[in-house]
Design an enzyme around this catalytic site. Structure first.
Site, PDB file in Angstrom:
ATOM      1  N   GLY A 187      15.057  13.256  13.212  1.00  0.00           N
ATOM      2  CA  GLY A 187      15.642  14.511  12.902  1.00  0.00           C
ATOM      3  C   GLY A 187      16.364  14.639  11.813  1.00  0.00           C
ATOM      4  O   GLY A 187      17.183  13.850  11.428  1.00  0.00           O
ATOM      5  N   SER A 188      16.276  15.846  11.083  1.00  0.00           N
ATOM      6  CA  SER A 188      16.876  15.761   9.540  1.00  0.00           C
ATOM      7  C   SER A 188      16.579  17.184   9.023  1.00  0.00           C
ATOM      8  O   SER A 188      16.465  18.095   9.678  1.00  0.00           O
ATOM      9  CB  SER A 188      15.984  14.826   8.670  1.00  0.00           C
ATOM     10  OG  SER A 188      14.589  14.600   8.687  1.00  0.00           O
ATOM     11  N   ARG A 189      17.049  17.083   7.560  1.00  0.00           N
ATOM     12  CA  ARG A 189      16.853  18.365   6.853  1.00  0.00           C
ATOM     13  C   ARG A 189      16.541  18.285   5.380  1.00  0.00           C
ATOM     14  O   ARG A 189      16.901  17.270   4.963  1.00  0.00           O
ATOM     15  CB  ARG A 189      18.356  19.079   6.951  1.00  0.00           C
ATOM     16  CG  ARG A 189      18.293  20.467   6.730  1.00  0.00           C
ATOM     17  CD  ARG A 189      19.769  21.216   6.705  1.00  0.00           C
ATOM     18  NE  ARG A 189      20.381  21.316   5.410  1.00  0.00           N
ATOM     19  CZ  ARG A 189      21.813  21.242   5.288  1.00  0.00           C
ATOM     20  NH1 ARG A 189      22.575  21.231   6.211  1.00  0.00           N
ATOM     21  NH2 ARG A 189      22.235  21.384   3.958  1.00  0.00           N
TER      22      ARG A 189
END
Length: 218
Positions: A187-189
């Site tokens: 999970g990240s951006r």
């Protein structure tokens, strides 16, 4: 066809197209599942391990999938699969579009425009959840592209679980729009900064698809 799809080494397993950079995480998981399945008939302990190990291996295969995409037409396209988390005017006139990527999304990122990679900078930092405001100080890789719209900045931000960002192309590389340029594990951006005068054509909460969703209004 983009360079990363033709000449670059690609990870693969049982015919599944996988993201480059998946092997260090995926191979030990799949090996554990395979060994435990082979021993399950003879060992109760192996049988107990086989079910969760196989489920984890399947989850890893899903997470590291890297599907082909028909690249959309448009000046600026989404660099990431995910959901638009925020749209924020910046002090220098640019607009930042932040895209949150959950563990269910494809985590291979793509070039938002055609151009030349002028900078790829790794910045150490923390690992708080990517949807948290403190994620501004997370580990990241900052990209700059020389494009027909001028300098375009894109930032890959690690999340609470993502401990490794894997760039695929170095500084000086010419990339096509929609070409694979890197991977964030888990999970990240991803943030993209639109130049002054370029209007945004997405809204907060909208789902995006890397290489497919147009970000700007033409």
């Amino acid at each position: 066809m983009p360079h990363s799809q033709t000449s670059a080494h690609r990870d693969s397993l049982v015919g599944v197209r996988l993201a480059r950079g998946a092997s260090p995480w995926l191979l030990p998981t799949v090996a554990t599942a395979a060994v435990s399945l082979l021993r399950a008939r003879r060992s109760g302990a192996a049988k107990a391990v086989a079910v969760p190990a196989t489920a984890l291996a399947a989850g890893m295969l899903w997470f590291f999938r890297d599907p082909e995409r028909e690249i959309a037409q448009g000046r600026v396209i989404s660099p990431a699969d995910g959901v638009v988390q925020s749209i924020m005017p910046w002090k220098d006139g640019r607009t930042r579009v932040a895209i949150f990527m959950s563990p269910l999304n494809v985590h291979v990122n793509r070039a938002p425009l055609a151009g030349t990679v002028t900078s790829v900078e790794h910045i150490p930092g923390g690992f708080v959840p990517a949807f948290n405001k403190e994620s501004e100080n997370n580990e990241r890789v900052v990209w700059h592209f020389d494009t027909e719209l001028g300098d375009i900045e894109m930032v890959q931000i690690a999340g609470a679980v993502a401990r490794r960002i894997v760039p695929y192309v170095p500084q000086g590389t010419k990339v096509e729009q929609g070409e694979r340029i890197g991977l964030i594990r888990f999970g990240s951006r991803v943030d993209i900064y639109l130049p002054e005068g370029v209007e945004v054509d997405v809204e907060v909460g909208q789902k995006t698809v890397a290489g497919v969703t147009r970000i700007d209004r033409g």
